[in-house]
Design a protein around this motif. Structure first.
Motif, PDB file in Angstrom:
ATOM      1  N   ASN A  97       4.925  -3.067   3.763  1.00 42.61           N
ATOM      2  CA  ASN A  97       6.299  -2.721   3.413  1.00 42.61           C
ATOM      3  C   ASN A  97       6.511  -1.256   3.802  1.00 42.61           C
ATOM      4  N   ILE A  99       8.450   2.205   4.226  1.00 41.59           N
ATOM      5  CA  ILE A  99       9.524   2.996   3.620  1.00 41.59           C
ATOM      6  C   ILE A  99      10.249   3.679   4.775  1.00 41.59           C
ATOM      7  N   LYS A 122       7.856  -5.943   6.012  1.00 46.29           N
ATOM      8  CA  LYS A 122       8.996  -5.717   5.136  1.00 46.29           C
ATOM      9  C   LYS A 122       9.404  -4.264   5.273  1.00 46.29           C
ATOM     10  N   TYR A 123      10.549  -3.937   4.762  1.00 45.25           N
ATOM     11  CA  TYR A 123      10.959  -2.540   4.742  1.00 45.25           C
ATOM     12  C   TYR A 123      11.775  -2.274   3.496  1.00 45.25           C
ATOM     13  N   THR A 124      11.684  -1.052   3.043  1.00 49.31           N
ATOM     14  CA  THR A 124      12.484  -0.570   1.921  1.00 49.31           C
ATOM     15  C   THR A 124      13.187   0.679   2.402  1.00 49.31           C
ATOM     16  N   ASN A 132      12.890   0.775  -5.863  1.00 49.17           N
ATOM     17  CA  ASN A 132      12.511  -0.296  -4.937  1.00 49.17           C
ATOM     18  C   ASN A 132      11.065  -0.163  -4.469  1.00 49.17           C
ATOM     19  N   ILE A 133      10.581   1.063  -4.408  1.00 48.35           N
ATOM     20  CA  ILE A 133       9.189   1.280  -4.031  1.00 48.35           C
ATOM     21  C   ILE A 133       8.270   0.731  -5.118  1.00 48.35           C
ATOM     22  N   TYR A 135       8.996  -1.700  -7.139  1.00 45.22           N
ATOM     23  CA  TYR A 135       9.074  -3.164  -7.043  1.00 45.22           C
ATOM     24  C   TYR A 135       8.125  -3.685  -5.969  1.00 45.22           C
ATOM     25  N   ALA A 136       8.085  -2.989  -4.830  1.00 41.13           N
ATOM     26  CA  ALA A 136       7.206  -3.400  -3.738  1.00 41.13           C
ATOM     27  C   ALA A 136       5.742  -3.314  -4.169  1.00 41.13           C
ATOM     28  N   ASP A 141       2.495  -5.284  -2.391  1.00 45.12           N
ATOM     29  CA  ASP A 141       2.624  -4.876  -1.004  1.00 45.12           C
ATOM     30  C   ASP A 141       1.799  -3.632  -0.698  1.00 45.12           C
ATOM     31  N   VAL A 143       2.462  -0.422   0.725  1.00 45.70           N
ATOM     32  CA  VAL A 143       3.660   0.386   0.957  1.00 45.70           C
ATOM     33  C   VAL A 143       3.276   1.549   1.863  1.00 45.70           C
TER      34      VAL A 143
END
Length: 147
Positions: A97, A99, A122-124, A132-133, A135-136, A141, A143
């Motif tokens: 994921n 950032i 994925k991406y945030t 949101n970070i 949550y990942a 994930d 990150v």
């Protein structure tokens, strides 16, 4: 305008260099960005070459952290085509994921996000809140922060 910004930023890092000495560096930066952008667009076509040409060192440390099921913060340098690293991690079974910061150029930003999605990353989008970070990470994930 961006060239001027790049020159002034480099001048802060290399105060001893003249603007004339910094101009070739800026030119190389733009060529590198162009290559990176093209590689990102054709990532799925060049992906098979990764198995032959990309070596991953220290994956055992990521494995150890990932097995704890708390998500992993991966902090890495923003040099070269970091999409390749993310792709290699995805191909090794990690849910990556990224950032990302919203880019000024909406076309480039859309293409960057599309390339990540096509690569099963994925991406945030970095916003004012880091919620949101979290949550990942809670989702397990890896990150990826690029510095």
């Amino acid at each position: 305008m961006r060239k001027t910004t790049a020159l002034h930023n480099l001048k802060k890092v290399f105060p001893e260099k003249s603007f004339q000495e910094l101009e070739p560096i800026v030119e190389k930066m733009y060529k590198n960005f162009g290559l990176f952008f093209i590689e990102s667009l054709i990532m799925q076509r060049i992906r098979p070459m990764f198995l032959e040409n990309v070596e991953v060192h220290g994956l055992e440390f990521l494995d150890e952290a990932y097995k704890k099921n708390n998500g992993v913060v991966l902090y890495t340098a923003h040099i070269g085509n970091w999409h390749v690293m993310g792709q290699v991690l995805v191909d090794n079974g990690y849910p990556v994921n990224n950032i990302v910061k919203r880019q000024r150029n909406p076309y480039v930003f859309k293409e960057e996000l599309d390339a990540m999605t096509q690569s099963n990353m994925k991406y945030t989008i970095l916003q004012k809140t880091p919620k949101n970070i979290f949550y990942a990470l809670r989702n397990g994930d890896v990150v990826e922060f690029l510095a």
